[in-house]
Enzyme design. Structure first.
Site, PDB file in Angstrom:
ATOM      1  N   GLU A 280       0.824  -1.203   0.000  1.00 29.81           N
ATOM      2  CA  GLU A 280       0.000   0.000   0.000  1.00 29.81           C
ATOM      3  C   GLU A 280       0.866   1.263   0.000  1.00 29.81           C
ATOM      4  O   GLU A 280       0.589   2.216  -0.707  1.00 29.81           O
ATOM      5  CB  GLU A 280      -0.872  -0.025   1.271  1.00 29.81           C
ATOM      6  CG  GLU A 280      -1.791   1.169   1.431  1.00 29.81           C
ATOM      7  CD  GLU A 280      -3.130   0.948   0.766  1.00 29.81           C
ATOM      8  OE1 GLU A 280      -3.716  -0.108   1.023  1.00 29.81           O
ATOM      9  OE2 GLU A 280      -3.571   1.824  -0.006  1.00 29.81           O
ATOM     10  N   ASP A 281       1.925   1.263   0.795  1.00 29.84           N
ATOM     11  CA  ASP A 281       2.639   2.513   1.081  1.00 29.84           C
ATOM     12  C   ASP A 281       4.021   2.631   0.467  1.00 29.84           C
ATOM     13  O   ASP A 281       4.693   3.645   0.656  1.00 29.84           O
ATOM     14  CB  ASP A 281       2.779   2.697   2.604  1.00 29.84           C
ATOM     15  CG  ASP A 281       1.429   2.818   3.297  1.00 29.84           C
ATOM     16  OD1 ASP A 281       0.464   3.182   2.604  1.00 29.84           O
ATOM     17  OD2 ASP A 281       1.340   2.531   4.505  1.00 29.84           O
TER      18      ASP A 281
END
Ligand code: MN
Length: 477
Positions: free
Chosen positions: A76-77
């Protein structure tokens, strides 16, 4: 409580020293990827995955799960891809991280077809590897523990979502300790005044009852030692939200007998019953408060004997008697098999899901029954994340249904044939109308006849579960 990587290492070394190198590698990899990112608290981002992995290691999770805990936010990051994780570690770790990333994209209130289709894929994906839920619960638990750094709006939003989705998940896999901590953390942000009020009252009441509990604890310990039964005794306290719910139902605080309970752990099932006899020989039980969840486990596989007795100085005290293994299941849910069933843990967990846990069998049922994504999602939402009622079959098996369910829903839950041949239902020894609304603890018997006419015309309107309605429609052709 903020765990460092050293803390994580120490706990992994205590139960899985062989794979510590892989876990260290996952830590270094995640640290490199999150380098430069910080949390709202100002700490380096890596503290979050380390704490998530720590929660998992506390449950004695397997190596893949702990690694996935460390890597759970990298897709996600950061710029890393699922294939990279598969290459660096293995396909299982990559699938776990991917599954956890997707859960946050679940959306129950959308009307958009693409989002509905995705939500469905995520929900059914959960049944393919239950470790996804466990990692997600650990993630949510750490986020809730550190919620003070978020804005008040975000706090309330996260607390609500936790109550709606993650508390039920924790309940369904039977992870009592995670469930009650998530409830209390959410409640604290949703109703801060009420939380504080109950917490204070609870503390007072605990202070006044603790000596009583210590006394009964010593007496029971002596009784068990005299019989040569190995044991461990603990005092268990009810969580704040649990108390709140009872108060909302109209109970008085002093009437909540399991606020403080005596927990007796022994090795063998037969020792549970011996212990029960010993407790009853010393303290008078309240007859209708006795429950045998060992013979009749709850739908999330909770097992224990509960008896409420008149303790020292006429205090009423609940006693919970179970084996050490049952207690592990109570704390960590089916995750506990990691510890109980070393080696074949994963298979045991996956096999048990559909066989024993009603949540997962319902999920599979709903999936096969509804091809329309909108119907599927709304069904999951109302049947699995709505309020429940628990009733008994004539054999004492506990069946879980959405609140408002009728004997028709019950009959179809037992089986299509049972529903299609039902003539009438008997609840607590009395014949009831088909539209009777089932109440908690009802004993329900469905009277069937192979020569019955099948579904009555008004059944489709009476049934509450679209599951039953669907089968009624199928019957009518
Ligand atoms: Mn996270």
């Amino acid at each position: 409580m903020n765990a460092s990587f050293e803390d994580l290492k120490r706990i992994v070394l205590s139960y899985n020293a062989e794979e510590i190198d892989t876990i260290t590698r996952a830590y270094e990899y995640a640290k490199m990827l999150h380098n430069g990112q910080t949390r709202q608290s100002g700490e380096p981002y890596i503290t979050h995955p380390v704490n998530v992995a720590y929660i998992l290691a506390e449950m004695h999770a397997d190596c893949d799960t702990v690694c996935a805990g460390l890597l759970h936010d990298t897709l996600e990051d950061t710029n890393v891809k699922k294939e990279d994780i598969a290459h660096e570690f293995n396909q299982d770790v990559a699938n776990l991280v991917d599954g956890v990333t997707k859960i946050s994209k679940m959306n129950f209130s959308t009307k958009e077809e693409q989002t509905l289709a995705n939500t469905r894929k995520i929900i059914t994906g959960i049944t393919s590897d239950v470790r996804i839920i466990i990692i997600k619960l650990a993630d949510r638990l750490h986020n809730m523990r550190t919620l003070q750094y978020k804005t008040p709006f975000k706090q309330k939003e996260n607390a609500l979502e936790t109550m709606d989705i993650f508390v039920p998940f924790a309940y369904y896999i039977g992870a009592y300790s995670i469930k009650s901590e998530l409830e209390d953390l959410s409640f604290k942000y949703l109703k801060p005044d009420r939380y504080k009020e109950i917490a204070d009252k609870k503390a007072n009441l605990e202070e006044s009852s603790i000596s009583c509990l210590r006394e009964i604890l010593e007496v029971v310990k002596d009784l068990l030692s005299a019989e040569g039964i190995p044991n461990e005794l603990k005092i268990r306290t009810k969580n704040i939200y649990g108390i709140y719910k009872r108060l909302e139902e109209g109970h008085k605080l002093q009437d909540i007998h399991d606020l403080l309970a005596l927990k007796v752990l022994v090795e063998e099932i037969r020792d549970c019953y011996v212990t029960l006899g010993l407790v009853h020989s010393k303290y008078h039980p309240i007859n209708d408060k006795f429950k045998d969840y060992i013979c009749n486990p709850k739908t999330n596989m909770y097992q224990s004997l509960h008896t409420t007795v008149f303790g020292p100085r006429d205090r009423i005290i609940q006693t919970q008697i179970r084996t050490f293994d049952m207690d592990k299941v109570d704390t960590y849910g089916l995750t506990a098999y990691w510890d109980i069933d070393k080696g074949k843990a994963r298979e045991t967990m996956q096999q048990d899901l559909r066989k024993k846990y009603q949540f997962f069998s319902s999920l599979v049922d709903i999936d096969t029954m509804f091809s329309d994504n909108q119907e599927f999602v709304s069904q999951v939402k109302s049947e699995l994340f709505g309020n429940k009622v628990y009733v008994y079959t004539p054999k004492g098996e506990i069946i879980e249904l959405p609140q408002g369910s009728t004997p028709i829903d019950f009959a179809y839950k037992l089986g299509t044939d049972v529903g299609n041949t039902m003539v009438y239902a008997i609840v607590n020894d009395k014949k009831v109308p088909d539209n009777y609304v089932l109440q908690n603890k009802d004993r329900v018997k469905i009277v069937t006849d192979d020569l019955s006419y099948g579904c009555r015309d008004n059944w489709e309107a009476i049934a509450q579960t679209s599951f039953a309605r669907r089968k009624i429609r199928d019957f009518k052709g």
